[in-house]
Design a protein around this motif. Structure first.
Motif, PDB file in Angstrom:
ATOM      1  N   TYR A  33      36.934  52.032  28.508  1.00 27.34           N
ATOM      2  CA  TYR A  33      37.277  50.648  27.066  1.00 27.34           C
ATOM      3  C   TYR A  33      36.009  49.292  27.402  1.00 27.34           C
ATOM      4  CZ  TYR A  33      39.540  47.385  29.591  1.00 27.34           C
ATOM      5  OH  TYR A  33      40.777  46.098  30.598  1.00 27.34           O
ATOM      6  N   GLU A 179      39.917  41.398  43.813  1.00 26.78           N
ATOM      7  CA  GLU A 179      39.003  41.439  42.571  1.00 26.78           C
ATOM      8  C   GLU A 179      40.553  40.404  41.053  1.00 26.78           C
ATOM      9  OE1 GLU A 179      37.744  43.832  39.270  1.00 26.78           O
ATOM     10  OE2 GLU A 179      38.878  45.178  39.707  1.00 26.78           O
ATOM     11  N   THR A 208      30.151  40.263  33.588  1.00 27.66           N
ATOM     12  CA  THR A 208      29.324  38.209  33.385  1.00 27.66           C
ATOM     13  C   THR A 208      29.045  38.003  35.066  1.00 27.66           C
ATOM     14  OG1 THR A 208      31.691  38.801  31.773  1.00 27.66           O
ATOM     15  CG2 THR A 208      31.399  36.526  32.379  1.00 27.66           C
ATOM     16  N   ALA A 244      34.105  39.190  30.020  1.00 27.73           N
ATOM     17  CA  ALA A 244      33.714  38.679  28.547  1.00 27.73           C
ATOM     18  C   ALA A 244      35.201  38.029  28.052  1.00 27.73           C
ATOM     19  CB  ALA A 244      32.941  40.053  28.189  1.00 27.73           C
TER      20      ALA A 244
HETATM   21  N1  PDD Z   1      38.823  42.809  31.931  1.00 31.59           N
HETATM   22  N2  PDD Z   1      37.728  43.514  37.085  1.00 31.59           N
HETATM   23  C1  PDD Z   1      38.628  44.097  35.998  1.00 31.59           C
HETATM   24  C2  PDD Z   1      39.776  44.755  36.383  1.00 31.59           C
HETATM   25  C3  PDD Z   1      38.498  43.097  34.130  1.00 31.59           C
HETATM   26  O1  PDD Z   1      39.132  44.155  33.700  1.00 31.59           O
HETATM   27  C4  PDD Z   1      36.874  43.136  34.164  1.00 31.59           C
HETATM   28  C5  PDD Z   1      37.039  42.392  32.767  1.00 31.59           C
HETATM   29  C6  PDD Z   1      36.437  42.898  34.896  1.00 31.59           C
HETATM   30  C7  PDD Z   1      35.128  41.823  34.248  1.00 31.59           C
HETATM   31  O2  PDD Z   1      34.625  42.456  34.114  1.00 31.59           O
HETATM   32  P1  PDD Z   1      33.669  41.460  32.552  1.00 31.59           P
HETATM   33  O3  PDD Z   1      32.069  40.669  33.849  1.00 31.59           O
HETATM   34  O4  PDD Z   1      32.182  43.011  32.186  1.00 31.59           O
HETATM   35  O5  PDD Z   1      34.571  41.766  30.996  1.00 31.59           O
HETATM   36  C8  PDD Z   1      36.199  42.541  35.862  1.00 31.59           C
HETATM   37  C9  PDD Z   1      38.203  42.683  30.015  1.00 31.59           C
HETATM   38  C10 PDD Z   1      38.052  41.536  29.641  1.00 31.59           C
HETATM   39  C11 PDD Z   1      39.791  42.900  29.804  1.00 31.59           C
HETATM   40  O6  PDD Z   1      40.476  44.475  30.236  1.00 31.59           O
HETATM   41  O7  PDD Z   1      40.205  42.513  28.545  1.00 31.59           O
END
Ligand code: PDD
Length: 284
Positions: A33, A179, A208, A244
């Motif tokens: 996703y 994380e 991000t 995001a």
């Molecule tokens: N989550 N690490 C994990 C485990 C994540 O699920 C996410 C994003 C990130 C940050 O990635 P990005 O900056 O590309 O959104 C890091 C999304 C937002 C979610 O599951 O809703």
């Protein structure tokens, strides 16, 4: 009011959307996703999200039912018909319908589902006050660089946070923060160094995160991409997470230890402001 969602070629009201019980996304979490933020009715950093989608698909040898280049057309249509000014667009590709079998089907028909969420992003009240996090064991699998829908470990971590009276969990492996449950974790040390874990298979390569590191470099901040311990996080001058959905989210306590006098720190605020300005400028 019911949303219009996208399911395999059709735009339908959410209550009319149908996915088979044999969909491998449902039976095996065999799906990937992406979540892209919407600001001012436009998609933030969407190209990078779609590049990561392609990579996730290729790592799992999964196809996509439409060319990746057509996905923004569907995303924009959903933003328009659902009148989203701020929020996000979620998209999920699963390996589709097959009789239950652990092996991948020989002839797969992947499925694509998308929906929007309407919520404040740039003016989030949580971001104004900052969030409290707990640390929690990271019990996930070893390919966290692939953005799969197997999110139960993260849900459990978030539930543990809620039970502890906190807002989110930072996950820990071998004493080091990997994380956040759905975001990348950053600290600013008392020496003013911005620290976030290096890329690898043990974290998601956040879109991000990357943008914020670029802004930090422009700001002349000292940056170290390396693992940091829970103790180092407890002692940090500032902390925040990036995603995001929450952009740059200030963290004001970790395991009940107050960070930055319990208010969003100056470096964090600067990075949040600059990221939002960049997002508004470059959203498509
Ligand atoms: N989550 N690490 C994990 C485990 C994540 O699920 C996410 C994003 C990130 C940050 O990635 P990005 O900056 O590309 O959104 C890091 C999304 C937002 C979610 O599951 O809703």
């Amino acid at each position: 009011m019911s949303r219009i969602v996208y399911v395999n070629g059709d735009y339908v009201h959410e209550e009319d959307a149908r996915i088979s019980v044999f969909d491998r996304g449902f039976l095996f979490a065999d799906g990937v996703y992406e979540v892209a933020a919407v600001i001012g009715g436009k998609l933030v950093d969407n190209e990078a999200h779609l590049v990561r989608l392609e990579r996730s698909l290729s790592e799992l040898k999964m196809g996509c039912p439409v060319p990746i280049s057509e996905i923004p057309i569907i995303q924009r249509e959903l933003v328009t018909v659902n009148e989203i000014d701020e929020g996000m667009v979620y998209l999920q590709v699963s390996r589709g319908v097959a009789d239950r079998d652990f092996n991948f089907p020989k002839k797969e028909q992947p499925s694509l589902v998308m929906f929007t969420q309407d919520r404040p992003v740039s003016g989030s009240p949580k971001a104004a006050r900052g969030i409290r996090v707990i640390t929690h064991p990271d019990i996930r699998w070893k390919r966290r660089d692939i953005k799969t829908v197997q999110l139960l470990a993260q849900s459990m971590a978030k539930e543990a946070a809620l039970s502890a009276g906190a807002d989110d969990a930072w996950m820990v492996e071998d004493g080091f923060v990997t994380e956040g449950s759905s975001n990348n974790a950053f600290i600013v040390t008392t020496d003013g160094v911005l620290v976030t874990r290096q890329l690898g298979n043990d974290i998601l390569h956040g879109i991000t995160r990357r943008a914020v590191l670029e802004i930090a470099a422009e700001e002349g901040l000292r940056v170290e991409e390396r693992a940091f311990t829970v103790e180092e996080a407890h002692r940090a001058a500032e902390a925040f997470s990036t995603s995001a959905s929450a952009l740059v989210m200030p963290v004001i306590s970790i395991d009940n230890k107050t960070i930055s006098q319990g208010v969003p720190g100056p470096v964090t605020q600067k990075l949040r402001e600059r990221y939002i300005a960049l997002a508004r400028e470059t959203a498509t």
